[in-house]
Design a protein around this motif. Structure first.
Motif, mmCIF file in Angstrom:
data_model
loop_
_atom_site.group_PDB
_atom_site.id
_atom_site.type_symbol
_atom_site.label_atom_id
_atom_site.label_comp_id
_atom_site.label_asym_id
_atom_site.label_seq_id
_atom_site.Cartn_x
_atom_site.Cartn_y
_atom_site.Cartn_z
ATOM 1 N N PHE A 77 0.893 -1.306 -0.073
ATOM 2 C CA PHE A 77 0.096 0.084 0.040
ATOM 3 C C PHE A 77 0.857 1.314 0.044
ATOM 4 C CE2 PHE A 77 -2.308 3.258 2.266
ATOM 5 C CZ PHE A 77 -3.622 3.246 1.408
ATOM 6 N N ILE A 78 1.745 1.309 0.967
ATOM 7 C CA ILE A 78 2.846 2.374 0.871
ATOM 8 C C ILE A 78 3.467 2.580 -0.352
ATOM 9 C CG2 ILE A 78 4.909 3.335 1.928
ATOM 10 C CD1 ILE A 78 4.008 1.710 4.565
ATOM 11 N N SER A 79 4.158 1.370 -1.075
ATOM 12 C CA SER A 79 4.537 1.628 -2.174
ATOM 13 C C SER A 79 3.668 2.034 -3.491
ATOM 14 C CB SER A 79 5.024 0.122 -2.603
ATOM 15 O OG SER A 79 6.028 -0.455 -1.875
ATOM 16 N N MET A 80 2.387 1.545 -3.284
ATOM 17 C CA MET A 80 1.454 2.060 -4.211
ATOM 18 C C MET A 80 1.077 3.743 -4.193
ATOM 19 S SD MET A 80 0.787 -0.276 -6.498
ATOM 20 C CE MET A 80 -0.758 0.560 -7.224
ATOM 21 N N LEU A 81 0.998 3.969 -3.023
ATOM 22 C CA LEU A 81 0.980 5.427 -2.416
ATOM 23 C C LEU A 81 2.195 6.363 -3.405
ATOM 24 C CD1 LEU A 81 -0.549 5.673 1.053
ATOM 25 C CD2 LEU A 81 -1.628 6.286 -1.356
ATOM 26 N N LEU A 82 3.156 5.840 -3.025
ATOM 27 C CA LEU A 82 4.451 6.513 -3.605
ATOM 28 C C LEU A 82 4.381 6.435 -5.068
ATOM 29 C CD1 LEU A 82 7.218 5.373 -1.031
ATOM 30 C CD2 LEU A 82 6.123 7.416 -1.093
ATOM 31 N N LEU A 83 4.134 5.277 -5.638
ATOM 32 C CA LEU A 83 3.955 5.151 -7.133
ATOM 33 C C LEU A 83 2.999 5.986 -7.632
ATOM 34 C CD1 LEU A 83 4.613 3.784 -9.900
ATOM 35 C CD2 LEU A 83 3.099 1.955 -9.368
ATOM 36 N N LEU A 84 1.926 6.323 -6.905
ATOM 37 C CA LEU A 84 0.644 7.155 -7.384
ATOM 38 C C LEU A 84 1.222 8.714 -7.367
ATOM 39 C CD1 LEU A 84 -2.221 7.810 -8.074
ATOM 40 C CD2 LEU A 84 -2.843 7.807 -5.621
ATOM 41 N N ALA A 85 2.066 8.960 -6.128
ATOM 42 C CA ALA A 85 2.552 10.471 -6.041
ATOM 43 C C ALA A 85 3.616 10.482 -7.241
ATOM 44 C CB ALA A 85 3.004 10.498 -4.965
ATOM 45 N N ALA A 86 4.329 9.479 -7.696
ATOM 46 C CA ALA A 86 5.422 9.791 -8.586
ATOM 47 C C ALA A 86 4.657 9.695 -9.858
ATOM 48 C CB ALA A 86 6.193 8.468 -8.376
#
Length: 788
Positions: free
Chosen positions: A283-292
């Motif tokens: 989930f944290i990785s996806m949030l970071l990916l979403l932001a990027a």
């Protein structure tokens, strides 16, 4: 919705979908696998427990064999057999080998020696609390009898039996071995029995696994039902614990014990924790990916798109097609910018072409309406400055629609182009020829000296237009209706001048076409009146402006009213009472006669029903136009009205004019259908139309109405009645009835009766009456003409 928001929603949706899908897959695949592994481990532990249970029985068997095959035990059984049986329920003489120590070493809770009849020769129960051997209980004695009755006797020294029996105190492991001594040639003389109670501490002794908990219980029907017929089954005790159960048969082969094992779900719980940790990291990785992703999309896509939109809007708001968008890259946006600039180049070129073409008619290349009005306004301003006249000529080709409908638009277009060329050839170099649209042309004569010069030019134009056209092997003739207005006499405004010339042209159309007419104020008033009346006729029926009057018609023989003619009267809201001779042709030319005729038919049917309710059975003659006869629903309308007002078809007589007879076969078929349904057909104004006598034989007509013009010319002196007499005799010979209308004098009345006219109508009898006045007229019940 903005694209930025759509992208955020899409990426967020993909992230949530990815997390949800991953979580579900991990749960469905990994956790299910972990659960299967926990079940497999539990099954292995259960197998160990069952093996330990069997080992325990084997251990008891080994311990018991040490005594059952001993010579001392064999001799003891022989001596007891020789001396007599022991007393049941008492402590029999004990072999020296079966002392208290034997019970303790082998953890036996019961030992017995049975003879061949299953009766105990020796038996004892070890009481652990007292530390002593007590006599066998009654339950144990009963058990021995059951063993003897249900189990076959031993036939060899190698045989043995082990299992479990259910006693009141709980389950007991039991083993049976034959008593045959140490020599293999001796016969079996009894059975040695040893038992060990399955107390909780005994279970702990059997099962030494520290993670699992073993529980042995008596088999019940509820537990066996829970198994679903399976030898082994598992059950989820809680989120962290699961259990496995198996049924063990007793000594007699029946389900006796349920061995249950309960232990933690180690692999499942570990997998669940691992999945939770993975989902958080994912989930944290996806949030970071979403932001990027949003930073990337915003920087390299949305900002470029916003810049492109701003540039496009700047071009649109300025309406300057010379502006171009600067190229900002070599990616797809750069390609869009290049292609957009190319599109602007094309639009700029097309705009220039359209600017040129917008002022010309595409077919004839003459100035169009916009350019013509611009030049007309310029000419008016110039003429006003020097106090000169200009003439506006409005030309409309006659019957041009027929050319398009019969020969096609190719022929029509060729005529229009030829017409434009001919007009351009005969006007002056300073005059302006324009095509306003369709087959309408205008000419601006800007340099005229007097009325004579205008007439000369118009004559040349009319002569040029009347010349035949040679088109694709066809020789076509075409004329034109021409209207004229003069500045400043007929108006000082361009629109007004065109309108006045149009009115003059319209007058030419109505008065026979192929002519020239100059606008006048009287002409405008007459045309305007016709246009207003034609427009008001469209809503006259709805506005209750119509009224039906009825003129009585006498039977010549009875001198009583046999029928009435329905005559429509109209009061215009603008011009008051309008003559039918004026508004009926307007209604026919505008097409509103169909709706008006339907209203008249309904009103007449309503009045006829009212007449009949008063006991007055008369027939109403109603005029039907050619347009009504050509409508496909006339017959259905008449039948519906007759049904609605409960009238017979004989209550209506449909009047047509002679011009209807020459309208074609469709009118003939329509009249045949009407007559076939019982409607009488009357031919009105006979002798004034275009029909010949042959039509009377072909067409389905029942009544002939002699026109008033013949009646008015009758005189007592010969040959004043020859024509009327001939018409009456001819009609009678053809089997037709005759109605004479327009009777205004007693002499005419008497002559027509004498000539054999069947029915009589005219002001001498009665003027057309309103419905209320007609009731009074019909109520007189007298021979009206004779009473005058």
């Amino acid at each position: 919705m903005k694209l930025r928001k759509k992208i955020m929603i899409f990426i967020g949706f993909v992230a949530v979908l990815g997390i949800g899908t991953t979580y579900l897959l991990l749960h469905m695949i990994l956790l299910n696998r972990f659960e299967k592994l926990d079940e497999a481990q539990l099954q292995r532990n259960l197998n160990k427990a069952v093996a330990s249970y069997n080992e325990e029985l084997q251990d008891m068997k080994t311990g018991l064999l040490n005594y059952s095959v001993g010579e001392e035990t064999y001799r003891f059984m022989e001596s007891v057999r020789n001396n007599g049986p022991a007393l049941s329920g008492s402590i029999a003489p004990t072999p020296s080998s079966l002392d208290q120590t034997t019970y303790e070493i082998n953890r036996f809770d019961m030992i017995a020696l049975l003879d061949l009849n299953g009766s105990p020769i020796y038996g004892g129960s070890y009481d652990l609390a007292l530390g002593s051997v007590t006599p066998l209980t009654q339950e144990q004695l009963t058990l021995f009898k059951l063993i003897h009755s249900r189990l076959p006797a031993f036939t060899g020294t190698e045989e043995s039996r082990s299992g479990v029996v259910i006693l009141d105190k709980g389950p007991m492991l039991i083993t049976l071995t034959p008593i045959a001594g140490s020599s293999s040639d001796k016969a079996v003389i009894g059975t040695a029995v040893a038992g060990r109670m399955l107390h909780p501490e005994e279970n702990t002794h059997i099962w030494k696994d520290t993670l699992s908990t073993i529980h042995v219980s008596r088999a019940t029907s509820a537990m066996l039902a829970e198994s679903g017929g399976q030898p082994t089954w598992t059950r989820l005790v809680s989120d962290d614990m699961m259990s496995i159960h198996t049924a063990v048969n007793d000594l007699f082969g029946d389900p006796g014990l349920i061995i249950s094992l309960k232990e933690p779900r180690q692999l499942y719980n570990s997998g669940l924790k691992s999945i939770g940790t993975f989902c958080r990291l994912y989930f944290i990785s996806m949030l970071l990916l979403l932001a990027a992703s949003m930073l990337f999309v915003n920087r390299f896509i949305l900002n470029r798109m916003s810049s492109l939109i701003r540039n496009i809007r700047a071009i649109g708001s300025s309406k300057d097609l010379s502006i171009r968008i600067p190229s900002t890259g070599r990616d797809e946006f750069g390609e869009v910018e290049v292609e957009f600039n190319r599109m602007i180049d094309s639009l700029e070129q097309v705009q220039d072409e359209l600017r040129q073409q917008s002022l010309l008619d595409p077919l004839t290349q003459l100035p169009n309406r916009s350019l013509f009005f611009a030049k007309l306004n310029e000419a008016i301003a110039a003429a006003k400055a020097i106090n000169r006249q200009i003439a506006l000529v409005f030309i409309d080709l006659d019957h041009f629609k027929t050319v398009n409908d019969t020969l096609g638009h190719d022929f029509g277009d060729a005529i229009l182009k030829e017409t434009a060329f001919r007009i351009s050839q005969v006007v002056g170099k300073h005059d302006v020829v324009s095509r306003l649209g369709g087959d309408e042309f205008t000419i601006l004569l800007s340099d005229i000296a007097d009325a004579g010069s205008i007439h000369t030019q118009l004559s040349q134009i009319q002569a040029a237009l009347s010349m035949p056209h040679h088109i694709k092997g066809h020789l076509l003739y075409n004329t034109a209706s021409i209207g004229i207005s003069i500045y400043p006499q007929n108006g000082e405004d361009a629109d007004y001048l065109v309108k006045q010339a149009d009115l003059a042209m319209f007058h030419v159309k109505e008065t026979g076409r192929n002519n020239i007419f100059l606008y006048s104020e009287g002409l405008e008033a007459g045309i305007r009146r016709k246009k207003v009346l034609a427009q008001q006729l469209l809503s006259a029926a709805v506005a209750n402006e119509f009224e039906v009057h009825y003129q009585p018609i006498l039977g010549a023989g009875t001198l009583q009213v046999s029928k009435v003619e329905a005559l429509l009267r109209w009061t215009s809201p603008s011009y008051g009472s309008i003559s039918p001779a004026e508004f009926i042709p307007l209604a026919e030319s505008s097409g509103s006669i169909v709706g008006i005729g339907g209203w008249v038919l309904r009103q007449v049917c309503s009045d006829m029903r009212e007449f009949r309710s008063r006991g007055l059975e008369v027939t109403a003659a109603v005029n039907i136009s050619a347009l009504q006869l050509m409508q496909p629903g006339l017959l259905e309308l008449l039948l519906d009205l007759l049904h609605e007002y409960e009238l017979p078809a004989s209550s209506l007589e449909l009047e047509i004019t002679e011009s209807v007879l020459v309208s074609g076969d469709s009118i003939f078929r329509s009249l045949q259908q009407l007559r076939a349904h019982g409607f009488r057909i009357s031919l009105d104004d006979f002798g004034t139309g275009f029909s010949s006598l042959s039509y009377l034989r072909r067409f389905p007509v029942d009544v002939i109405k002699i026109d008033r013009s013949f009646v008015s010319e009758m005189s007592p002196a010969p040959p004043g009645d020859v024509l009327v007499k001939a018409i009456i005799e001819l009609s009678h010979n053809l089997g037709l009835q005759v109605v004479s209308e327009g009777i205004e004098h007693k002499e005419q009345f008497d002559m027509l009766r004498a000539l054999g006219s069947d029915e009589l109508q005219g002001y001498y009898i009665s003027r057309p009456l309103q419905v209320t006045a007609l009731y009074s007229f019909l109520a007189q019940k007298i021979y009206f003409p004779e009473s005058k």
